[in-house]
Design a protein around this motif. Sequence first.
Motif, PDB file in Angstrom:
ATOM      1  N   GLN A  41      -4.107  -6.083   1.400  1.00 36.06           N
ATOM      2  CA  GLN A  41      -2.699  -6.006   1.783  1.00 36.06           C
ATOM      3  C   GLN A  41      -2.155  -4.599   1.557  1.00 36.06           C
ATOM      4  OE1 GLN A  41      -0.927  -9.060  -0.575  1.00 36.06           O
ATOM      5  NE2 GLN A  41      -1.503 -10.715   0.831  1.00 36.06           N
ATOM      6  N   GLN A  42      -2.546  -3.980   0.452  1.00 36.85           N
ATOM      7  CA  GLN A  42      -2.100  -2.636   0.145  1.00 36.85           C
ATOM      8  C   GLN A  42      -2.630  -1.635   1.173  1.00 36.85           C
ATOM      9  OE1 GLN A  42      -3.830  -0.623  -3.239  1.00 36.85           O
ATOM     10  NE2 GLN A  42      -1.802   0.096  -3.858  1.00 36.85           N
ATOM     11  N   GLN A  43      -3.890  -1.763   1.559  1.00 37.15           N
ATOM     12  CA  GLN A  43      -4.457  -0.876   2.569  1.00 37.15           C
ATOM     13  C   GLN A  43      -3.711  -1.006   3.885  1.00 37.15           C
ATOM     14  OE1 GLN A  43      -8.564  -2.082   2.595  1.00 37.15           O
ATOM     15  NE2 GLN A  43      -9.203  -0.285   1.435  1.00 37.15           N
ATOM     16  N   GLN A  44      -3.396  -2.227   4.274  1.00 39.00           N
ATOM     17  CA  GLN A  44      -2.684  -2.451   5.520  1.00 39.00           C
ATOM     18  C   GLN A  44      -1.279  -1.853   5.457  1.00 39.00           C
ATOM     19  OE1 GLN A  44      -2.202  -6.574   6.553  1.00 39.00           O
ATOM     20  NE2 GLN A  44      -1.861  -6.112   8.701  1.00 39.00           N
ATOM     21  N   ARG A  45      -0.589  -2.054   4.345  1.00 36.64           N
ATOM     22  CA  ARG A  45       0.761  -1.530   4.175  1.00 36.64           C
ATOM     23  C   ARG A  45       0.756  -0.003   4.196  1.00 36.64           C
ATOM     24  NH1 ARG A  45       1.807  -4.313   0.089  1.00 36.64           N
ATOM     25  NH2 ARG A  45       1.206  -2.834  -1.506  1.00 36.64           N
ATOM     26  N   LEU A  46      -0.185   0.619   3.478  1.00 33.05           N
ATOM     27  CA  LEU A  46      -0.259   2.075   3.444  1.00 33.05           C
ATOM     28  C   LEU A  46      -0.635   2.647   4.799  1.00 33.05           C
ATOM     29  CD1 LEU A  46      -1.945   2.701  -0.017  1.00 33.05           C
ATOM     30  CD2 LEU A  46       0.444   3.052   0.616  1.00 33.05           C
ATOM     31  N   HIS A  48       0.164   1.386   7.649  1.00 29.35           N
ATOM     32  CA  HIS A  48       1.374   1.297   8.462  1.00 29.35           C
ATOM     33  C   HIS A  48       2.351   2.422   8.090  1.00 29.35           C
ATOM     34  CE1 HIS A  48       4.504  -0.496  10.860  1.00 29.35           C
ATOM     35  NE2 HIS A  48       5.306  -0.532   9.817  1.00 29.35           N
ATOM     36  N   GLU A  49       2.542   2.645   6.800  1.00 28.84           N
ATOM     37  CA  GLU A  49       3.437   3.713   6.346  1.00 28.84           C
ATOM     38  C   GLU A  49       2.924   5.079   6.799  1.00 28.84           C
ATOM     39  OE1 GLU A  49       6.392   3.444   4.870  1.00 28.84           O
ATOM     40  OE2 GLU A  49       6.228   1.261   4.958  1.00 28.84           O
ATOM     41  N   ARG A  50       1.613   5.290   6.704  1.00 28.51           N
ATOM     42  CA  ARG A  50       1.004   6.545   7.143  1.00 28.51           C
ATOM     43  C   ARG A  50       1.243   6.756   8.638  1.00 28.51           C
ATOM     44  NH1 ARG A  50      -3.820   5.274   5.596  1.00 28.51           N
ATOM     45  NH2 ARG A  50      -3.355   5.661   3.432  1.00 28.51           N
ATOM     46  N   HIS A  51       1.090   5.697   9.416  1.00 28.77           N
ATOM     47  CA  HIS A  51       1.293   5.775  10.862  1.00 28.77           C
ATOM     48  C   HIS A  51       2.744   6.130  11.187  1.00 28.77           C
ATOM     49  CE1 HIS A  51       0.838   4.852  15.092  1.00 28.77           C
ATOM     50  NE2 HIS A  51       1.861   4.022  15.008  1.00 28.77           N
ATOM     51  N   LYS A  52       3.685   5.482  10.493  1.00 31.64           N
ATOM     52  CA  LYS A  52       5.106   5.785  10.718  1.00 31.64           C
ATOM     53  C   LYS A  52       5.410   7.238  10.371  1.00 31.64           C
ATOM     54  CE  LYS A  52       7.494   2.895   8.354  1.00 31.64           C
ATOM     55  NZ  LYS A  52       8.363   1.897   7.709  1.00 31.64           N
ATOM     56  N   ALA A  53       4.852   7.741   9.268  1.00 27.19           N
ATOM     57  CA  ALA A  53       5.088   9.122   8.855  1.00 27.19           C
ATOM     58  C   ALA A  53       4.491  10.103   9.866  1.00 27.19           C
ATOM     59  CB  ALA A  53       4.506   9.367   7.461  1.00 27.19           C
ATOM     60  N   GLN A  54       3.321   9.787  10.395  1.00 24.72           N
ATOM     61  CA  GLN A  54       2.691  10.673  11.376  1.00 24.72           C
ATOM     62  C   GLN A  54       3.523  10.750  12.650  1.00 24.72           C
ATOM     63  OE1 GLN A  54      -1.220   9.038  11.761  1.00 24.72           O
ATOM     64  NE2 GLN A  54      -2.065  10.275  10.098  1.00 24.72           N
ATOM     65  N   LYS A  55       4.115   9.633  13.052  1.00 21.48           N
ATOM     66  CA  LYS A  55       4.946   9.631  14.256  1.00 21.48           C
ATOM     67  C   LYS A  55       6.190  10.495  14.070  1.00 21.48           C
ATOM     68  CE  LYS A  55       5.705   5.818  16.481  1.00 21.48           C
ATOM     69  NZ  LYS A  55       5.986   4.409  16.817  1.00 21.48           N
ATOM     70  N   GLN A  56       6.660  10.613  12.846  1.00 30.16           N
ATOM     71  CA  GLN A  56       7.865  11.393  12.553  1.00 30.16           C
ATOM     72  C   GLN A  56       7.525  12.810  12.079  1.00 30.16           C
ATOM     73  OE1 GLN A  56       9.885   9.013   9.654  1.00 30.16           O
ATOM     74  NE2 GLN A  56      10.426   7.413  11.111  1.00 30.16           N
ATOM     75  N   ASN A  57       6.250  13.200  12.145  1.00 29.74           N
ATOM     76  CA  ASN A  57       5.778  14.503  11.665  1.00 29.74           C
ATOM     77  C   ASN A  57       6.187  14.762  10.218  1.00 29.74           C
ATOM     78  OD1 ASN A  57       4.460  15.197  14.050  1.00 29.74           O
ATOM     79  ND2 ASN A  57       6.345  16.003  14.951  1.00 29.74           N
ATOM     80  N   ALA A  58       6.194  13.718   9.425  1.00 31.44           N
ATOM     81  CA  ALA A  58       6.549  13.824   8.014  1.00 31.44           C
ATOM     82  C   ALA A  58       5.269  13.915   7.187  1.00 31.44           C
ATOM     83  CB  ALA A  58       7.349  12.600   7.585  1.00 31.44           C
ATOM     84  N   PRO A  59       5.363  14.507   6.000  1.00 34.64           N
ATOM     85  CA  PRO A  59       4.163  14.532   5.143  1.00 34.64           C
ATOM     86  C   PRO A  59       3.770  13.112   4.762  1.00 34.64           C
ATOM     87  CG  PRO A  59       6.088  15.341   3.959  1.00 34.64           C
ATOM     88  CD  PRO A  59       6.504  15.135   5.386  1.00 34.64           C
ATOM     89  N   ASN A  60       2.469  12.859   4.720  1.00 32.12           N
ATOM     90  CA  ASN A  60       2.016  11.499   4.407  1.00 32.12           C
ATOM     91  C   ASN A  60       0.907  11.547   3.375  1.00 32.12           C
ATOM     92  OD1 ASN A  60      -0.259  12.247   5.868  1.00 32.12           O
ATOM     93  ND2 ASN A  60       0.503  11.335   7.745  1.00 32.12           N
TER      94      ASN A  60
END
Length: 70
Positions: A41-46, A48-60
């Motif tokens: 569950q943690q891997q899946q959540r992270l 998803h968060e990593r993907h959202k950050a990449q779309k926003q060009n934010a550090p991940n």
Amino acid sequence: MGLDKPATVAVIDGANNKVLTYRSVKQLLGKRYNLLNHQRQQQQRLSHERHKAQKQNAPNSFGESELGHR
């Protein structure tokens, strides 16, 4: 390995070429199976968060915990 390809262990008798028993991951881990689910569950959540950050060009720098090393 994964939920779509679950691992199974077979114990065989090499002398007679017979399968003695099969064991699933849940049977092998016993009480610690909940740690595996928590880690998945943690891997899946992270992810998803990593993907959202990449779309926003934010550090991940989302790291995973040491759940599997207990």
